[in-house]
Motif scaffolding. Structure first.
Motif, PDB file in Angstrom:
ATOM      1  N   ILE A   7       3.081 -17.361  -6.340  1.00 14.11           N
ATOM      2  CA  ILE A   7       2.283 -16.665  -5.511  1.00 14.11           C
ATOM      3  C   ILE A   7       2.546 -15.699  -4.657  1.00 14.11           C
ATOM      4  O   ILE A   7       1.443 -15.024  -4.659  1.00 14.11           O
ATOM      5  CB  ILE A   7       2.033 -18.043  -3.941  1.00 14.11           C
ATOM      6  N   SER A   8       3.669 -15.183  -4.927  1.00 12.71           N
ATOM      7  CA  SER A   8       4.319 -13.908  -4.615  1.00 12.71           C
ATOM      8  C   SER A   8       4.191 -12.557  -5.360  1.00 12.71           C
ATOM      9  O   SER A   8       4.513 -11.323  -5.404  1.00 12.71           O
ATOM     10  CB  SER A   8       5.739 -14.007  -3.919  1.00 12.71           C
ATOM     11  N   LEU A   9       4.883 -13.184  -6.646  1.00  9.59           N
ATOM     12  CA  LEU A   9       4.724 -12.150  -8.359  1.00  9.59           C
ATOM     13  C   LEU A   9       3.657 -11.660  -8.063  1.00  9.59           C
ATOM     14  O   LEU A   9       3.720 -10.234  -8.082  1.00  9.59           O
ATOM     15  CB  LEU A   9       5.371 -12.783  -9.173  1.00  9.59           C
ATOM     16  N   PRO A  10       2.806 -12.181  -8.095  1.00 10.86           N
ATOM     17  CA  PRO A  10       0.937 -10.785  -8.331  1.00 10.86           C
ATOM     18  C   PRO A  10       1.575 -10.265  -6.594  1.00 10.86           C
ATOM     19  O   PRO A  10       1.152  -9.196  -7.650  1.00 10.86           O
ATOM     20  CB  PRO A  10       0.248 -11.647  -7.693  1.00 10.86           C
ATOM     21  N   LEU A  11       1.649 -10.377  -5.885  1.00 10.64           N
ATOM     22  CA  LEU A  11       1.672  -9.400  -4.815  1.00 10.64           C
ATOM     23  C   LEU A  11       2.733  -8.248  -5.112  1.00 10.64           C
ATOM     24  O   LEU A  11       2.640  -7.072  -5.335  1.00 10.64           O
ATOM     25  CB  LEU A  11       1.712 -10.045  -3.579  1.00 10.64           C
ATOM     26  N   LEU A  12       4.381  -9.180  -6.074  1.00 13.65           N
ATOM     27  CA  LEU A  12       4.911  -8.011  -5.793  1.00 13.65           C
ATOM     28  C   LEU A  12       4.718  -6.688  -7.359  1.00 13.65           C
ATOM     29  O   LEU A  12       4.216  -4.906  -6.978  1.00 13.65           O
ATOM     30  CB  LEU A  12       5.868  -8.700  -6.395  1.00 13.65           C
ATOM     31  N   VAL A  13       4.254  -7.230  -7.789  1.00 20.08           N
ATOM     32  CA  VAL A  13       3.354  -6.299  -9.133  1.00 20.08           C
ATOM     33  C   VAL A  13       1.964  -5.790  -8.501  1.00 20.08           C
ATOM     34  O   VAL A  13       2.171  -4.254  -8.572  1.00 20.08           O
ATOM     35  CB  VAL A  13       2.871  -7.501 -10.738  1.00 20.08           C
ATOM     36  N   LEU A  14       1.341  -5.954  -7.685  1.00 23.32           N
ATOM     37  CA  LEU A  14      -0.217  -5.135  -7.641  1.00 23.32           C
ATOM     38  C   LEU A  14       0.557  -4.262  -6.553  1.00 23.32           C
ATOM     39  O   LEU A  14       0.119  -3.290  -6.735  1.00 23.32           O
ATOM     40  CB  LEU A  14      -1.006  -6.407  -6.436  1.00 23.32           C
ATOM     41  N   THR A  15       1.849  -4.400  -5.516  1.00 20.91           N
ATOM     42  CA  THR A  15       2.482  -3.795  -4.861  1.00 20.91           C
ATOM     43  C   THR A  15       3.269  -2.213  -5.663  1.00 20.91           C
ATOM     44  O   THR A  15       2.954  -1.143  -5.368  1.00 20.91           O
ATOM     45  CB  THR A  15       3.374  -3.842  -3.737  1.00 20.91           C
ATOM     46  N   ASN A  16       3.788  -2.688  -6.231  1.00 19.97           N
ATOM     47  CA  ASN A  16       4.647  -1.615  -7.307  1.00 19.97           C
ATOM     48  C   ASN A  16       3.792  -0.678  -8.101  1.00 19.97           C
ATOM     49  O   ASN A  16       4.232  -0.377  -8.929  1.00 19.97           O
ATOM     50  CB  ASN A  16       6.007  -2.440  -7.694  1.00 19.97           C
ATOM     51  N   GLY A  17       2.152  -1.847  -8.069  1.00 26.19           N
ATOM     52  CA  GLY A  17       1.854  -0.798  -9.430  1.00 26.19           C
ATOM     53  C   GLY A  17       0.606   0.146  -8.799  1.00 26.19           C
ATOM     54  O   GLY A  17       0.442   1.268  -9.277  1.00 26.19           O
ATOM     55  N   LEU A  18       0.966  -0.483  -7.727  1.00 25.33           N
ATOM     56  CA  LEU A  18      -0.827   0.919  -6.881  1.00 25.33           C
ATOM     57  C   LEU A  18       0.071   1.858  -6.198  1.00 25.33           C
ATOM     58  O   LEU A  18      -0.630   3.224  -5.968  1.00 25.33           O
ATOM     59  CB  LEU A  18      -1.281  -0.257  -5.337  1.00 25.33           C
ATOM     60  N   ILE A  19       1.640   1.987  -5.860  1.00 31.50           N
ATOM     61  CA  ILE A  19       2.064   2.591  -4.918  1.00 31.50           C
ATOM     62  C   ILE A  19       2.095   4.202  -6.003  1.00 31.50           C
ATOM     63  O   ILE A  19       1.987   5.173  -5.424  1.00 31.50           O
ATOM     64  CB  ILE A  19       3.492   2.133  -5.210  1.00 31.50           C
ATOM     65  N   PRO A  20       2.733   3.794  -7.173  1.00 34.92           N
ATOM     66  CA  PRO A  20       2.588   5.043  -8.032  1.00 34.92           C
ATOM     67  C   PRO A  20       1.043   5.652  -8.499  1.00 34.92           C
ATOM     68  O   PRO A  20       0.977   6.624  -8.334  1.00 34.92           O
ATOM     69  CB  PRO A  20       3.153   4.865  -9.576  1.00 34.92           C
ATOM     70  N   TRP A  21       0.037   4.949  -8.319  1.00 30.48           N
ATOM     71  CA  TRP A  21      -0.487   5.830  -8.692  1.00 30.48           C
ATOM     72  C   TRP A  21      -1.286   5.620  -7.120  1.00 30.48           C
ATOM     73  O   TRP A  21      -2.312   6.522  -6.818  1.00 30.48           O
ATOM     74  CB  TRP A  21      -2.165   4.249  -8.272  1.00 30.48           C
ATOM     75  N   ILE A  22      -1.213   5.499  -5.742  1.00 29.67           N
ATOM     76  CA  ILE A  22      -1.806   6.103  -4.386  1.00 29.67           C
ATOM     77  C   ILE A  22      -0.385   7.597  -4.293  1.00 29.67           C
ATOM     78  O   ILE A  22      -0.834   8.748  -4.156  1.00 29.67           O
ATOM     79  CB  ILE A  22      -1.378   5.239  -3.533  1.00 29.67           C
ATOM     80  N   THR A  23       0.526   7.415  -5.246  1.00 28.83           N
ATOM     81  CA  THR A  23       1.571   8.348  -4.568  1.00 28.83           C
ATOM     82  C   THR A  23       0.403   9.930  -5.795  1.00 28.83           C
ATOM     83  O   THR A  23       0.618  10.928  -5.125  1.00 28.83           O
ATOM     84  CB  THR A  23       2.921   8.646  -5.664  1.00 28.83           C
ATOM     85  N   LEU A  24      -0.219   9.433  -6.819  1.00 28.74           N
ATOM     86  CA  LEU A  24      -0.189  10.424  -7.992  1.00 28.74           C
ATOM     87  C   LEU A  24      -2.420  10.837  -7.394  1.00 28.74           C
ATOM     88  O   LEU A  24      -2.239  12.059  -7.719  1.00 28.74           O
ATOM     89  CB  LEU A  24      -0.376  10.157  -9.094  1.00 28.74           C
ATOM     90  N   SER A  25      -2.464  10.355  -6.667  1.00 26.43           N
ATOM     91  CA  SER A  25      -4.045  10.889  -6.172  1.00 26.43           C
ATOM     92  C   SER A  25      -4.017  11.311  -4.905  1.00 26.43           C
ATOM     93  O   SER A  25      -4.910  12.160  -4.787  1.00 26.43           O
ATOM     94  CB  SER A  25      -4.294   9.263  -5.310  1.00 26.43           C
ATOM     95  N   SER A  26      -2.943  11.869  -4.830  1.00 23.35           N
ATOM     96  CA  SER A  26      -2.421  12.256  -3.545  1.00 23.35           C
ATOM     97  C   SER A  26      -1.696  14.259  -3.582  1.00 23.35           C
ATOM     98  O   SER A  26      -1.147  14.912  -3.053  1.00 23.35           O
ATOM     99  CB  SER A  26      -0.817  11.531  -2.158  1.00 23.35           C
TER     100      SER A  26
END
Length: 481
Positions: free
Chosen positions: A78-97
């Motif tokens: 249950i927690s692993l998909p959310l861990l992957v979501l978090t670590n996947g979106l952070i570089p995406w959000i960083t690059l979008s900024s």
């Protein structure tokens, strides 16, 4: 390397270094480097994870020995998909900024928040969970207050007070549960083993539920959300909608329902009805919104209302749909908020009354925008389809009328999201926007990544479902109302 501590240390180290970087160009590349490194370090955990019902990669050490507090972290399906979501979106959000002139302070707060989010999803100890819960709140407060627009201080303070008061209620419940355990510890397993009387579980339910409902947010605890999402900087809105609200839904699954099942049996139907009311209420308000960002804010309330209703249905289909849709919503909503950020940068407005006809000047953006919208409204072969199907089927097992009301999200969502597309991309092009340029470079790459994720999870939803299936099945079998 399969030590979960590394996933907490990397963003913490990155935040400490970036706090002293004043040059925007240096700060953004350092932040991207740390976030990409974090994503790469996540891959071994995905590869080595055994998709059964066990808790894996456990790390624990005595933290505050006098009170038997352990820093205990691990992940399951249950927690692993959310861990992957978090670590996947952070570089995406960083690059979008990258287009913004943010100094290291901004990116330090972003990485510090990442650490708090991960701690919430990993914690196997209630004290550790609470620390992560509060750590995640502090940086997003400063991100919104310092880099937002409009009446950001008042709006952000309202958000902080709402969420902090909810957190205090949860802390009271945690301290009470700690006192009831035989070994006087904060372990999830110890809380889970308690046989509390029904009247105690009833107030425990509300103490946890209010904290999680505010964070999600569920009707009628949502009033902080539209203003906060609208006036936060684009990256802040993405963090709030894409990841942070999942803390609340995860809290329902991991902490509230297992610890207070008798409370859920008594009040769960009320929570389910509140989620469905919020779904319809937010959708109707979204119809009338002229600000594209505010429209997406109300859209988010509707989507998380459906996810939360699936959780309170408390069956395998509903929970599987909730886990999958948390991931799907995170991807889709972050991509959509980025599109609005691009439109505002190009056209100087995000008002639907001012826009229109931009597909003529921005064909690449129009195609990718439409694909993200299709995912958000659950078109077959996009990420939202299977998640919403499972949620509705789970609600149908509880009652046909629950599913019927929840099904309105498909109709309402199509109306306001297609209206958003029509008002921005179609119709006559105003002379003001004749010179507007299409997306290219970094913008194009980021939206292509988001579009690929939308299609991949629409075609291969089992990549998430197989991770959570065993854990969800065991949880629903052990806890029955």
């Amino acid at each position: 390397m399969d030590n979960l501590f590394i996933l907490l240390l990397v963003p913490l180290l990155g935040a400490m270094i970036l706090a002293f970087v004043k040059t925007p160009s240096t700060a953004k590349w350092l932040a991207l480097g740390f976030s990409v490194l974090q994503l790469l370090l996540t891959l071994p955990f995905i590869c080595k994870f055994n998709p059964d019902a066990t808790v894996q990669f456990t790390q624990s050490f005595a933290w505050i020995s006098r009170f038997t507090i352990h820093f205990h972290i691990a992940v399951d399906g249950i927690s692993l998909p959310l861990l992957v979501l978090t670590n996947g979106l952070i570089p995406w959000i960083t690059l979008s900024s990258f287009a913004k002139k943010y100094t290291g302070n901004f990116y330090a707060l972003l990485l510090f928040m990442q650490m708090g989010l991960l701690l919430v999803f990993m914690a196997q100890d209630a004290f550790t969970f609470y620390v992560g819960w509060e750590i995640a709140l502090i940086p997003i407060y400063f991100i919104c207050a310092l880099w937002g627009d409009g009446d950001r201080i008042r709006i952000t303070m309202k958000f902080f007070i709402y969420t902090f008061l909810g957190s205090l209620l949860m802390l009271l419940a945690i301290l009470y549960l700690y006192q009831q355990t035989a070994s006087k510890d904060f372990e999830w397993a110890s809380f889970r083993a308690l046989s509390l009387p029904e009247d105690t579980q009833r107030w425990i339910f509300w103490a946890f539920f209010l904290a999680f409902a505010i964070k999600i947010p569920l009707f009628p605890f949502h009033s902080w959300q539209p203003d906060t999402y609208t006036h936060a900087p684009s990256a802040g809105t993405m963090l709030l909608a894409g990841i942070m609200l999942k803390m609340g839904i995860y809290g329902l699954i991991r902490w509230l329902i297992p610890i207070a099942p008798l409370g859920v049996a008594a009040y769960g139907p009320i929570a389910l009805i509140l989620a469905l009311i919020g779904l319809v209420y937010a959708s109707i308000i979204a119809f009338k919104q002229n600000d594209a960002k505010r429209l997406l804010a109300y859209s988010s309330i509707a989507h998380v209302g459906l996810i939360s209703a699936g959780v309170f249905a408390w069956n395998t289909l509903g929970l599987q749909g909730a886990v999958l849709q948390m991931v799907n919503h995170g991807i889709s909503v972050v991509g959509l908020f980025y599109v609005i950020d691009i439109l505002q940068a190009r056209a100087g407005s995000r008002s639907l009354a001012d826009l229109g006809g931009l597909a003529k000047r921005m064909p690449r953006l129009s195609v990718l925008f439409l694909l993200l919208i299709m995912g958000a409204i659950g078109l077959p072969l996009t990420n939202g389809f299977i998640g919403e199907f499972l949620l509705l089927k789970g609600l149908y097992q509880v009652g046909i009328w629950y599913a019927a009301v929840a099904g309105l999200t498909l109709i309402f969502g199509a109306v306001y999201m297609l209206r958003l597309y029509q008002k921005t991309m179609l119709g006559p092009l105003a002379e003001t926007y004749v010179a507007v340029k299409d997306i290219q470079g970094r913008e194009f790459v980021l939206l292509i990544i988001a579009a690929i994720a939308v299609l991949y999870l629409g075609i291969f939803p089992n990549s998430v479902l197989q991770l959570s299936e065993a854990a969800v099945g065991q949880l629903t079998e052990q806890i029955q109302f």
